[in-house]
Enzyme design. Structure first.
Site, PDB file in Angstrom:
ATOM      1  N   LYS A 139       0.746 -29.875  16.511  1.00 32.66           N
ATOM      2  CA  LYS A 139       0.479 -30.826  15.412  1.00 32.66           C
ATOM      3  C   LYS A 139       1.347 -30.433  14.222  1.00 32.66           C
ATOM      4  O   LYS A 139       1.380 -29.264  13.840  1.00 32.66           O
ATOM      5  CB  LYS A 139      -0.999 -30.744  15.033  1.00 32.66           C
ATOM      6  CG  LYS A 139      -1.375 -31.465  13.750  1.00 32.66           C
ATOM      7  CD  LYS A 139      -2.411 -30.696  12.919  1.00 32.66           C
ATOM      8  CE  LYS A 139      -1.856 -29.388  12.396  1.00 32.66           C
ATOM      9  NZ  LYS A 139      -2.704 -28.720  11.385  1.00 32.66           N
ATOM     10  N   ASP A 179      -9.290 -30.482  12.822  1.00 31.92           N
ATOM     11  CA  ASP A 179      -8.025 -31.033  13.322  1.00 31.92           C
ATOM     12  C   ASP A 179      -8.125 -31.599  14.735  1.00 31.92           C
ATOM     13  O   ASP A 179      -7.160 -32.164  15.244  1.00 31.92           O
ATOM     14  CB  ASP A 179      -6.938 -29.946  13.322  1.00 31.92           C
ATOM     15  CG  ASP A 179      -6.396 -29.674  11.932  1.00 31.92           C
ATOM     16  OD1 ASP A 179      -6.730 -30.441  11.002  1.00 31.92           O
ATOM     17  OD2 ASP A 179      -5.640 -28.698  11.781  1.00 31.92           O
TER      18      ASP A 179
HETATM   19  O1  C5P Z   1     -12.584 -27.032  11.102  1.00 31.69           O
HETATM   20  P1  C5P Z   1     -11.854 -25.749  11.290  1.00 31.69           P
HETATM   21  O2  C5P Z   1     -12.674 -24.726  12.037  1.00 31.69           O
HETATM   22  O3  C5P Z   1     -10.498 -25.924  11.894  1.00 31.69           O
HETATM   23  O4  C5P Z   1     -11.590 -25.159   9.823  1.00 31.69           O
HETATM   24  C1  C5P Z   1     -11.349 -23.805   9.594  1.00 31.69           C
HETATM   25  C2  C5P Z   1     -11.616 -23.488   8.128  1.00 31.69           C
HETATM   26  O5  C5P Z   1     -10.615 -24.067   7.305  1.00 31.69           O
HETATM   27  C3  C5P Z   1     -12.929 -23.998   7.577  1.00 31.69           C
HETATM   28  O6  C5P Z   1     -13.973 -23.100   7.783  1.00 31.69           O
HETATM   29  C4  C5P Z   1     -12.633 -24.161   6.090  1.00 31.69           C
HETATM   30  O7  C5P Z   1     -12.726 -22.926   5.426  1.00 31.69           O
HETATM   31  C5  C5P Z   1     -11.170 -24.549   6.085  1.00 31.69           C
HETATM   32  N1  C5P Z   1     -10.954 -26.005   6.004  1.00 31.69           N
HETATM   33  C6  C5P Z   1     -11.186 -26.673   4.806  1.00 31.69           C
HETATM   34  N2  C5P Z   1     -10.961 -28.021   4.732  1.00 31.69           N
HETATM   35  C7  C5P Z   1     -10.508 -28.707   5.800  1.00 31.69           C
HETATM   36  C8  C5P Z   1     -10.260 -28.050   7.023  1.00 31.69           C
HETATM   37  C9  C5P Z   1     -10.493 -26.689   7.098  1.00 31.69           C
HETATM   38  O8  C5P Z   1     -11.596 -26.076   3.811  1.00 31.69           O
HETATM   39  N3  C5P Z   1     -10.288 -30.018   5.686  1.00 31.69           N
END
Ligand code: C5P
Length: 298
Positions: free
Chosen positions: A18, A149
């Site tokens: 991505k 994502d």
């Molecule tokens: O959703 P994912 O596990 O990929 O996200 C990892 C971390 O990245 C989250 O715990 C958060 O701290 C941060 N994050 C965020 N805002 C987003 C995506 C991710 O703050 N839109």
């Protein structure tokens, strides 16, 4: 294991990298997640998932970055399989045991969605093997539960992502010659979001590409790049090295450390990649292209 080793699997599904061509952090939710406005596409390069029916569940790994992943234990492929199976069970649908093979070609924790791409490809491949899908809405919610994502990776085509990444608008974008470079230093996504100076930046404003897509993309930004560069100085070295080539656009993807560069031709991208790989043998360097607007249609 060689790439051809996937040929024996009943289903082979690509898990493309991505690329956040641009990313604005426009706000923050009460739960701490950040609200984004991001122009996203996918590379013609990534991991691959192979699936076959099996007597009992199995998970195997190959590829350049398989050892880093194996060392981490938990992974999104297994989580995707288990959650999809549980959801199918609620609908009374069969989800028999499966051998899943992950060919891990993408560096880990690198801003190009490796884990999310793998999770999304696992969902697509299992849907193909089990010959059924969750109802629309439930499918996307399951994806979002695996990571912010994962819904965009499930869409797998050029798009604009808003919300925390789940609000997706497809977009027509041409294939673009590209080089990806990662210094093989992992960057923690939560740490980068935490280090942001401002959590309320203006949304992306795209001109109607009057002088072409490369200029339009060049005029955008990634708000996560300054904090990621502070946390990981190698990113600046990567960006400077890419900027010293024929690149028309150089930017970091996601929360880093992978940077991409866009070129006017595949020959220019290949020449730049060959030069960088020679000068920086420890870096991950690959010449590829972004998928075109219709390549990734589900
Ligand atoms: O959703 P994912 O596990 O990929 O996200 C990892 C971390 O990245 C989250 O715990 C958060 O701290 C941060 N994050 C965020 N805002 C987003 C995506 C991710 O703050 N839109």
């Amino acid at each position: 294991m060689l790439a051809e080793s996937l040929s024996g699997f009943a289903v082979v599904e690509p898990a493309p990298a991505k690329i956040n061509l641009a990313l604005a952090v426009v706000g923050r939710r009460e739960d701490g997640y950040h609200l984004l406005d991001s122009l996203v596409t996918f590379a013609a390069f990534g991991d691959r998932i192979g699936l076959s029916p099996a007597a009992e569940d199995r998970f195997t790994l190959s590829g350049r970055f398989s050892e880093t992943l194996a060392a981490e234990g938990d992974n999104l492929v297994i989580r995707a399989r288990d959650r999809l199976r549980a959801a199918f069970a609620r609908h009374g649908k069969a989800a028999p045991p499966v051998h899943i093979h992950l060919e891990k070609n993408l560096p880990i924790a690198s801003g190009i969605g490796g884990g999310s791409a793998d999770a999304a490809a696992t969902l697509r491949a299992l849907e193909a093997l089990w010959q059924t899908r969750l109802p629309h809405g439930e499918r996307e919610a399951l994806a979002l539960g695996l990571g912010a994502d994962v819904p965009m990776c499930l869409a797998g085509r050029p798009l604009i992502a808003r919300g925390i990444g789940e609000d997706i608008t497809p977009l027509a974008l041409p294939a673009l010659a590209m080089v990806l470079v990662n210094p093989l230093v992992g960057v923690s996504t939560p740490a980068v979001f935490k280090a942001l100076a401002s959590r309320h930046n203006p949304p992306l404003v795209m001109n109607d590409a009057p002088a072409g897509w490369l200029d339009a993309i060049g005029g955008l930004r990634n708000d996560l790049e300054p904090p990621a560069r502070d946390l990981c100085p190698e990113i600046s070295l990567v960006a400077e090295s890419l900027a010293a080539t024929d690149a028309r656009v150089v930017r970091m993807s996601g929360s880093g450390a992978t940077c991409f560069a866009l070129y006017t031709s595949e020959a220019a991208a290949e020449a730049a990649a060959a030069m960088l790989a020679q000068r920086h043998p420890r870096w991950f360097v690959t010449a590829t292209r972004t998928i075109g607007g219709s390549d990734g249609e589900a």
